[in-house]
Design a protein around this motif. Structure first.
Motif, short mmCIF file in Angstrom:
data_model
loop_
_atom_site.label_atom_id
_atom_site.label_comp_id
_atom_site.label_asym_id
_atom_site.label_seq_id
_atom_site.Cartn_x
_atom_site.Cartn_y
_atom_site.Cartn_z
N VAL A 12 18.42 38.22 -14.49
CA VAL A 12 19.45 37.20 -14.36
C VAL A 12 20.14 37.00 -15.71
O VAL A 12 19.62 37.42 -16.75
N GLN A 13 21.27 36.32 -15.65
CA GLN A 13 21.98 35.99 -16.89
C GLN A 13 21.49 34.65 -17.44
O GLN A 13 21.00 33.80 -16.69
N GLY A 15 21.31 30.94 -18.52
CA GLY A 15 21.92 29.74 -17.97
C GLY A 15 21.69 29.52 -16.50
O GLY A 15 21.88 28.40 -16.00
N VAL A 16 21.29 30.56 -15.79
CA VAL A 16 21.10 30.41 -14.35
C VAL A 16 19.67 29.97 -14.05
O VAL A 16 18.85 29.81 -14.95
N SER A 17 19.39 29.77 -12.76
CA SER A 17 18.07 29.32 -12.32
C SER A 17 17.38 30.40 -11.51
O SER A 17 18.02 31.28 -10.93
N LEU A 18 16.06 30.30 -11.46
CA LEU A 18 15.23 31.22 -10.70
C LEU A 18 14.00 30.45 -10.25
O LEU A 18 13.51 29.59 -10.99
N ARG A 19 13.50 30.75 -9.06
CA ARG A 19 12.28 30.12 -8.60
C ARG A 19 11.22 31.17 -8.30
O ARG A 19 11.44 32.08 -7.49
N LEU A 20 10.09 31.03 -8.96
CA LEU A 20 8.95 31.91 -8.71
C LEU A 20 8.02 31.27 -7.71
O LEU A 20 7.86 30.05 -7.68
N SER A 21 7.37 32.10 -6.90
CA SER A 21 6.40 31.63 -5.93
C SER A 21 5.06 32.30 -6.17
O SER A 21 5.00 33.46 -6.60
N SER A 85 18.22 26.69 -16.46
CA SER A 85 18.79 26.94 -17.79
C SER A 85 18.02 28.02 -18.53
O SER A 85 17.60 27.85 -19.67
N LEU A 86 17.85 29.14 -17.86
CA LEU A 86 17.06 30.23 -18.43
C LEU A 86 17.70 30.76 -19.71
O LEU A 86 18.92 30.82 -19.85
N LYS A 87 16.82 31.16 -20.64
CA LYS A 87 17.24 31.69 -21.93
C LYS A 87 16.67 33.11 -22.08
O LYS A 87 15.65 33.43 -21.48
N PRO A 88 17.28 33.92 -22.93
CA PRO A 88 16.74 35.27 -23.16
C PRO A 88 15.28 35.24 -23.61
O PRO A 88 14.50 36.14 -23.25
N GLU A 89 14.89 34.22 -24.35
CA GLU A 89 13.51 34.14 -24.81
C GLU A 89 12.52 33.80 -23.70
O GLU A 89 11.30 33.79 -23.92
N ASP A 90 13.02 33.51 -22.50
CA ASP A 90 12.14 33.32 -21.34
C ASP A 90 11.74 34.65 -20.70
O ASP A 90 10.93 34.68 -19.78
N THR A 91 12.32 35.74 -21.18
CA THR A 91 12.02 37.05 -20.64
C THR A 91 10.54 37.38 -20.84
O THR A 91 10.03 37.33 -21.96
N GLN A 121 8.13 40.18 -13.02
CA GLN A 121 8.97 40.31 -14.21
C GLN A 121 10.20 39.41 -14.10
O GLN A 121 10.90 39.42 -13.09
N VAL A 122 10.45 38.68 -15.18
CA VAL A 122 11.67 37.89 -15.31
C VAL A 122 12.40 38.38 -16.56
O VAL A 122 11.82 38.37 -17.64
N THR A 123 13.61 38.83 -16.38
CA THR A 123 14.42 39.29 -17.50
C THR A 123 15.71 38.49 -17.54
O THR A 123 16.44 38.43 -16.54
N VAL A 124 15.96 37.87 -18.69
CA VAL A 124 17.16 37.03 -18.85
C VAL A 124 18.06 37.69 -19.88
O VAL A 124 17.67 37.86 -21.04
N SER A 125 19.25 38.06 -19.47
CA SER A 125 20.19 38.70 -20.38
C SER A 125 21.12 37.66 -20.98
O SER A 125 21.44 36.65 -20.35
N SER A 126 21.57 37.94 -22.18
CA SER A 126 22.45 36.99 -22.89
C SER A 126 23.91 37.25 -22.58
O SER A 126 24.27 38.24 -21.99
#
Length: 126
Positions: A12-13, A15-21, A85-91, A121-126
């Protein structure tokens, strides 16, 4: 046999949101502590959030406080991690973990949990 199966990760980019289960099975989890950890490449597995399945306060790492929310659905035996509000450092690879409340010491260290999922895997791009 306790089984924890994570899902919901992705690319994801920022700033967006994601929900893990985390779908839990194999026993009754009423007296368990459930948690999310994450591990980035070359880094140690770190605590993200936890809750008691039976209720009570939730606990968060400072780095995610105010952005992430851990919750559970009794009927579905599932724990969620809402990440906003995901950040690249959340990868990282995100893991679901569980431990009996009787065994839990309150530590945020990963060795305090004895059941683990395979990770997502969660990957956050800037």
């Amino acid at each position: 046999q306790v089984q924890l199966v994570e899902s919901g990760g992705g690319l994801v980019q920022a700033g967006v949101s994601l929900r893990l289960s985390c779908a839990a099975s194999g026993r009754s989890f009423g007296s368990y502590v459930m948690a999310w950890f994450r591990q980035a490449p070359g880094k140690e597995r770190e605590f993200v959030a936890r809750l008691n399945w039976s209720g009570g306060p939730t606990v968060y790492a400072d780095s995610v406080k105010g952005r992430f929310t851990i919750s559970r659905d009794y009927a579905k035996n599932t724990v969620y991690l809402q990440m906003n509000s995901l950040k690249p450092e959340d990868t990282a690879v995100y893991y679901c973990a569980a431990v009996s409340s009787q065994l839990y010491t309150g530590s945020r260290y990963y060795t305090g949990f004895n059941y683990w999922g395979q990770g997502t895997q969660v990957t956050v791009s800037s």
